[in-house]
Design an enzyme around this catalytic site. Sequence first.
Site, short mmCIF file in Angstrom:
data_model
loop_
_atom_site.label_atom_id
_atom_site.label_comp_id
_atom_site.label_asym_id
_atom_site.label_seq_id
_atom_site.Cartn_x
_atom_site.Cartn_y
_atom_site.Cartn_z
CB SER A 137 32.03 -15.78 -15.08
OG SER A 137 31.65 -15.39 -16.37
CE LYS A 163 28.34 -15.68 -16.16
NZ LYS A 163 27.64 -14.62 -15.39
CE LYS A 165 30.25 -13.80 -19.40
NZ LYS A 165 29.08 -12.99 -19.06
CG ASP A 190 26.01 -14.61 -19.03
OD1 ASP A 190 25.05 -14.19 -19.71
OD2 ASP A 190 26.64 -13.88 -18.24
CD GLU A 215 24.24 -14.51 -16.15
OE1 GLU A 215 24.79 -15.49 -15.60
OE2 GLU A 215 24.67 -13.34 -16.03
CG ASP A 240 23.49 -9.95 -15.93
OD1 ASP A 240 23.34 -8.86 -15.38
OD2 ASP A 240 24.63 -10.37 -16.29
CE LYS A 264 26.63 -9.13 -13.56
NZ LYS A 264 26.97 -8.94 -14.99
N GLY A 292 29.27 -10.70 -11.14
CA GLY A 292 30.54 -9.98 -11.09
C GLY A 292 30.72 -9.13 -12.33
O1 OSB Z 1 27.27 -10.96 -17.84
O2 OSB Z 1 27.82 -11.56 -15.90
C1 OSB Z 1 28.10 -10.97 -16.94
C2 OSB Z 1 31.69 -9.68 -16.81
C3 OSB Z 1 31.55 -8.44 -17.41
C4 OSB Z 1 30.30 -8.07 -17.87
C5 OSB Z 1 29.21 -8.92 -17.72
C6 OSB Z 1 29.34 -10.16 -17.11
C7 OSB Z 1 30.62 -10.55 -16.68
C8 OSB Z 1 30.92 -11.85 -16.11
C9 OSB Z 1 32.16 -11.95 -15.28
O3 OSB Z 1 30.27 -12.85 -16.33
C10 OSB Z 1 31.92 -12.18 -13.84
C11 OSB Z 1 33.20 -12.03 -13.08
O4 OSB Z 1 33.97 -12.99 -13.03
O5 OSB Z 1 33.44 -10.94 -12.52
MG MG Z 2 25.57 -12.05 -17.28
#
Ligand code: OSB
Ligand code: MG
Length: 371
Positions: A137, A163, A165, A190, A215, A240, A264, A292
Amino acid sequence: MLNLRSVELIEIHLPLVHFFETSFGRTYERRIILVRVTDADGAEGWGEITCGESPGYSDEWTDSAWVTAEKILAPMVVGREVGSAADVWGLMKWARGHRMAKSGIETACWDLEAKKLGVPLWRHLGGVNQTIECGVSIGIQDSVEQLLEKIRVEVEAGYKRIKIKISPTWDHDVIKAVRAEFGDILLMGDANSAYTLDDIDKLKSLDEFNLMMLEQPLPYDDIVDHAKLQAEINTPICLDEPIKSPEDARKAIELGSGKIINLKNGRVGGHTQSKMVEQVCRSAGMPVWCGGMLESGIGRAHNIAISTLAGYTMPGDVSASKRYWHEDIIEPAVEVSPEGTITAPEGPGIGFEVRRDEIEKLAIRQAKTVG
Ligand code: OSB
Ligand code: MG
């Protein structure tokens, strides 16, 4: 049989190797709550409360989770006897919400139980795929060039899925630039709830990029508008934030709110709840993958273990320790193979050694509840 004796909370601060930016904000340093549980036989287990430093992703955040875990949840489990770790969720069920705080305690009990039995946690959870596929991510960057460079590094490292953001100011043109450079990678975006149905034209326009999934485009508590959006766009929607329980998953499946779930542990309340969500989704043919929360090695080790379940059929956001930390608090650090995989360890419990001395050095505050 587990005779739970104590719950210890330890807050540590860990600076990220690189800041992480989502549509709700930027993080430079994590405030992480670790959980250590013991039972009457002196066995121990470790977990992590995966909430963020502010209530931007979830309503739980470091200080609210601390006080809830210490004042409400720990007293519900210490001094109690349960048949197995799968019963720990039930001890805390009276308290509504606070799933990340519950998960920290609950997953620690699973580690403890697996250690007592001398079996690896992933197998104890019912895992079947010892080797899991990994994605990354990548946060919003200061420039598109910086993003392309980060993607290049991760693709070359072997990660199976990228992925990025996205947000209303970092979406169509950015994805277009990524696709121009990396035409055939498995790519997804995402949004962390940055859009509404008013943005439908913008979201439809992303269909041209052949994204593996989009996402959480819409509000964090919505599964109704997501169903309307999914009917209008070709890109599969991945949910999510709104999926906090097996019931939420069932309803989202019934409504057609999306085609994939990012599962998660923290968001649903621990391993037992993750197992139930996985079961609901697998029966319905809905793929899940492990999300994550920028976890330290302890939360990461739990993510590896749960990712081995049969329903986790897509690469997760479970990646190498060195992408986050200069030095992790487990030994060895989590590493990813050149093929973009992690093999769950054979040792008992989470299968990584917890660096207790290092954690003591990093500790900002500690609280112990004894039954
Ligand atoms: O939306 O998946 C998410 C991190 C913090 C809060 C929300 C998200 C995320 C990530 C990071 O996308 C995932 C990771 O590398 O741990
Ligand atoms: Mg997410």
